[in-house]
Design an enzyme around this catalytic site. Structure first.
Site, PDB file in Angstrom:
ATOM      1  N   GLY A  56       0.807  -1.214   0.000  1.00  7.52           N
ATOM      2  CA  GLY A  56       0.000   0.000   0.000  1.00  7.52           C
ATOM      3  C   GLY A  56       0.835   1.257   0.000  1.00  7.52           C
ATOM      4  O   GLY A  56       0.606   2.180  -0.791  1.00  7.52           O
ATOM      5  N   CYS A 207      -5.426 -11.524   4.696  1.00 11.57           N
ATOM      6  CA  CYS A 207      -5.552 -12.772   3.937  1.00 11.57           C
ATOM      7  C   CYS A 207      -6.279 -13.834   4.757  1.00 11.57           C
ATOM      8  O   CYS A 207      -5.698 -14.834   5.179  1.00 11.57           O
ATOM      9  CB  CYS A 207      -4.194 -13.298   3.485  1.00 11.57           C
ATOM     10  SG  CYS A 207      -4.338 -14.654   2.301  1.00 11.57           S
ATOM     11  N   ASP A 346      -3.970  -2.908   5.124  1.00  9.41           N
ATOM     12  CA  ASP A 346      -4.492  -3.708   6.237  1.00  9.41           C
ATOM     13  C   ASP A 346      -4.842  -2.895   7.474  1.00  9.41           C
ATOM     14  O   ASP A 346      -5.650  -3.344   8.297  1.00  9.41           O
ATOM     15  CB  ASP A 346      -3.459  -4.770   6.633  1.00  9.41           C
ATOM     16  CG  ASP A 346      -3.153  -5.754   5.522  1.00  9.41           C
ATOM     17  OD1 ASP A 346      -3.923  -5.812   4.550  1.00  9.41           O
ATOM     18  OD2 ASP A 346      -2.138  -6.472   5.625  1.00  9.41           O
ATOM     19  N   LYS A 354      -8.389  -6.791   3.752  1.00 10.25           N
ATOM     20  CA  LYS A 354      -7.004  -6.898   4.185  1.00 10.25           C
ATOM     21  C   LYS A 354      -6.287  -7.899   3.274  1.00 10.25           C
ATOM     22  O   LYS A 354      -5.766  -8.921   3.721  1.00 10.25           O
ATOM     23  CB  LYS A 354      -6.920  -7.308   5.659  1.00 10.25           C
ATOM     24  CG  LYS A 354      -7.559  -6.292   6.605  1.00 10.25           C
ATOM     25  CD  LYS A 354      -7.272  -6.565   8.054  1.00 10.25           C
ATOM     26  CE  LYS A 354      -8.086  -5.664   8.970  1.00 10.25           C
ATOM     27  NZ  LYS A 354      -7.896  -4.236   8.743  1.00 10.25           N
ATOM     28  N   THR A 355      -6.286  -7.573   1.975  1.00  7.40           N
ATOM     29  CA  THR A 355      -5.598  -8.399   0.985  1.00  7.40           C
ATOM     30  C   THR A 355      -4.862  -7.490   0.009  1.00  7.40           C
ATOM     31  O   THR A 355      -5.130  -6.288  -0.075  1.00  7.40           O
ATOM     32  CB  THR A 355      -6.579  -9.274   0.183  1.00  7.40           C
ATOM     33  OG1 THR A 355      -7.387  -8.425  -0.654  1.00  7.40           O
ATOM     34  CG2 THR A 355      -7.477 -10.100   1.092  1.00  7.40           C
ATOM     35  N   ALA A 356      -3.948  -8.089  -0.758  1.00  6.17           N
ATOM     36  CA  ALA A 356      -3.235  -7.324  -1.784  1.00  6.17           C
ATOM     37  C   ALA A 356      -4.204  -6.814  -2.839  1.00  6.17           C
ATOM     38  O   ALA A 356      -4.037  -5.707  -3.366  1.00  6.17           O
ATOM     39  CB  ALA A 356      -2.157  -8.197  -2.425  1.00  6.17           C
ATOM     40  N   CYS A 389      -9.656 -13.369  -3.031  1.00  5.91           N
ATOM     41  CA  CYS A 389      -8.945 -14.458  -2.375  1.00  5.91           C
ATOM     42  C   CYS A 389      -8.854 -15.652  -3.320  1.00  5.91           C
ATOM     43  O   CYS A 389      -9.858 -16.337  -3.537  1.00  5.91           O
ATOM     44  CB  CYS A 389      -9.661 -14.864  -1.089  1.00  5.91           C
ATOM     45  SG  CYS A 389      -8.908 -16.283  -0.266  1.00  5.91           S
TER      46      CYS A 389
END
Length: 445
Positions: A56, A207, A346, A354-356, A389
């Site tokens: 981020g 994740c 995150d 809370k993931t890429a 995901c």
């Protein structure tokens, strides 16, 4: 047991050509293309401080550098190594070597950025400044908080991250070395078989699919090693479910029932005796139970780092206050009380994300809204909570799960059904997502 390797297994011959043809036209490949032409850069003398240099923080730095002419950007973070965290599960389950998740942060910083190699020890939004661990006070016009999460292993009595990889102890989350050590523990366990306990805390997770992927892959490694018949895999979940999106949760539970994976809900891991291979769980009624294991996958509770949690930037009440998460508007990602502060990644106290993949969709929103402020306008870009995901179900197969704040499935690729596992989704996870990640990191998409 198989050793780590770079290539996924081949799909069935009958479908191979179809999958490879689809992959050739994958929309995600657009992430590799050069950045398209944009509007003229806006002149400014603003100073933007970015706390944190994960995906981020660096993605925002690159985008701001491209959008603003004359901007001063300061990144504050001690980290020299950049880790591709979505690859930890691949390392931990023997699919990738650890080298594939390690890069250098300096290679991704935009030209001209100021890098303060220290950690933020204090946020002082009232005076528009941060203080580093070394005592340096840095003023700013605008602040972007990108500190990530704190892995709170300390909540588990007896837990020692240095022991990961020994005595059947595993944990994907604690960095590349822990992921590599987890694969060692998984490989040894699969050779012998036995009792496996997989855990899930009740806190928000980065994740959140990682505990599920690890469970699926452990079962598959047992099958490959021929030790499945003398093994038992149990998933111990502190919440009442195993995934926060109901259709995904129900799909996973159905698959696990068919695969013989047991599930016990409202069972919180509170202690571990590593040498004795004993784990203690507390149920919803407060009862405590001890279980022996041959393999234990620990997923730590997660919260905001102390520097955010103990600052005036954290939520003071509501569902995100307990974790000390950053108080941002979930749509604009702007702080709700400090108008010149934004959050990315995150650390944000939002319903999901809370993931890429969340950063891929939210970093452009943060930068657009910040540039709007610098230009004298109000933020008008909206983030919908997009989260993705790639959920591995076995070696060579995965589901691509995409959803928004409301928990609605939002599939983006016409060739992938979100609740149907496929080789194509596996191919995306193993071959295509890291190049796309690097493009996000460099501000190209």
């Amino acid at each position: 047991m198989k050793q780590p390797r770079n290539l996924p297994i081949q799909p069935p011959d009958a479908g191979r050509r179809r999958w490879l043809a689809a992959a050739a036209g994958l929309p995600a490949a657009a992430a590799l293309a050069p950045r398209p032409a944009t509007a003229a850069r806006i002149p400014t003398r603003a100073h933007v401080v970015i706390a944190g240099s994960g995906l981020g923080g660096i993605a925002v730095a690159n985008r701001l550098s491209a959008a603003l002419d004359g901007v001063r950007i300061t990144i504050v973070d001690r980290k020299e190594e950049h880790n591709y965290q979505p690859g930890y599960t691949l390392v931990a389950t023997g699919v990738w070597p650890v080298s594939k998740v390690r890069d250098r942060n300096a290679d991704f910083h935009p030209e001209g950025v100021e890098w303060v190699r220290d950690m933020v020890a204090e946020f002082d939004p009232a005076s528009n400044s941060v203080v580093t661990a070394g005592g340096q006070r840095i003023g700013y016009d605008y602040l972007v908080v990108a500190t990530g999460v704190h892995l709170d292993y300390a909540q588990i009595e007896g837990m020692d991250v240095a022991a990961i990889g020994r005595h059947g102890l595993a944990s994907v989350y604690n960095g590349p070395q822990a992921a590599e050590a987890t694969w060692g523990a998984m490989r040894e366990f699969a050779e012998r078989g036995g009792e496996a306990l997989m855990t899930l805390p009740a806190t928000p997770l980065k994740c959140a699919g990682a505990p599920l992927k690890t469970t699926f892959m452990l079962r598959d490694r047992l099958r490959q090693a021929g030790t499945l018949e003398r093994s038992r895999v149990s998933f111990m979940s502190a919440p009442k479910n195993v995934f926060g999106v109901k259709p995904v949760n129900d799909n996973v539970l159905e698959r696990w029932q068919q695969l013989g994976i047991g599930v016990e809900t409202e069972q919180k891991l509170v202690a571990v005796d590593i040498g004795a291979r004993r784990a203690s769980f507390v149920g919803a009624d407060g009862s405590r139970a001890e279980r022996g294991y041959d393999f234990l996958h620990v997923v730590p509770p997660m919260r905001a780092p102390d520097v955010v949690r103990h600052s005036d930037l954290a939520w003071k009440d509501g569902p995100f206050a307990a974790g000390g998460w950053l108080e941002v508007d979930k749509t604009t990602l702007r702080h709700r009380r400090y108008a010149n502060v934004f959050g990315v990644g995150d650390i944000n106290g939002t319903p999901r994300g809370k993931t890429a993949a969340t950063v891929k969709k939210s970093a452009p929103v943060v930068v657009h809204n910040l540039v709007q402020l610098i230009a004298g306008a109000e933020p008008d870009a909206a983030f919908d909570g997009y989260t993705s995901c790639p959920l591995i179900t076995r070696e060579g197969s995965a589901m691509l799960i995409e959803f928004d704040y409301e928990g609605r499935l939002t599939p983006s690729l016409p060739m992938i059904e979100p609740l149907q596992d496929s080789y194509f989704a596996w191919l995306m996870k193993v071959r295509l997502l890291k190049p796309a990640y690097l493009s996000v990191l460099k501000g190209r998409v």
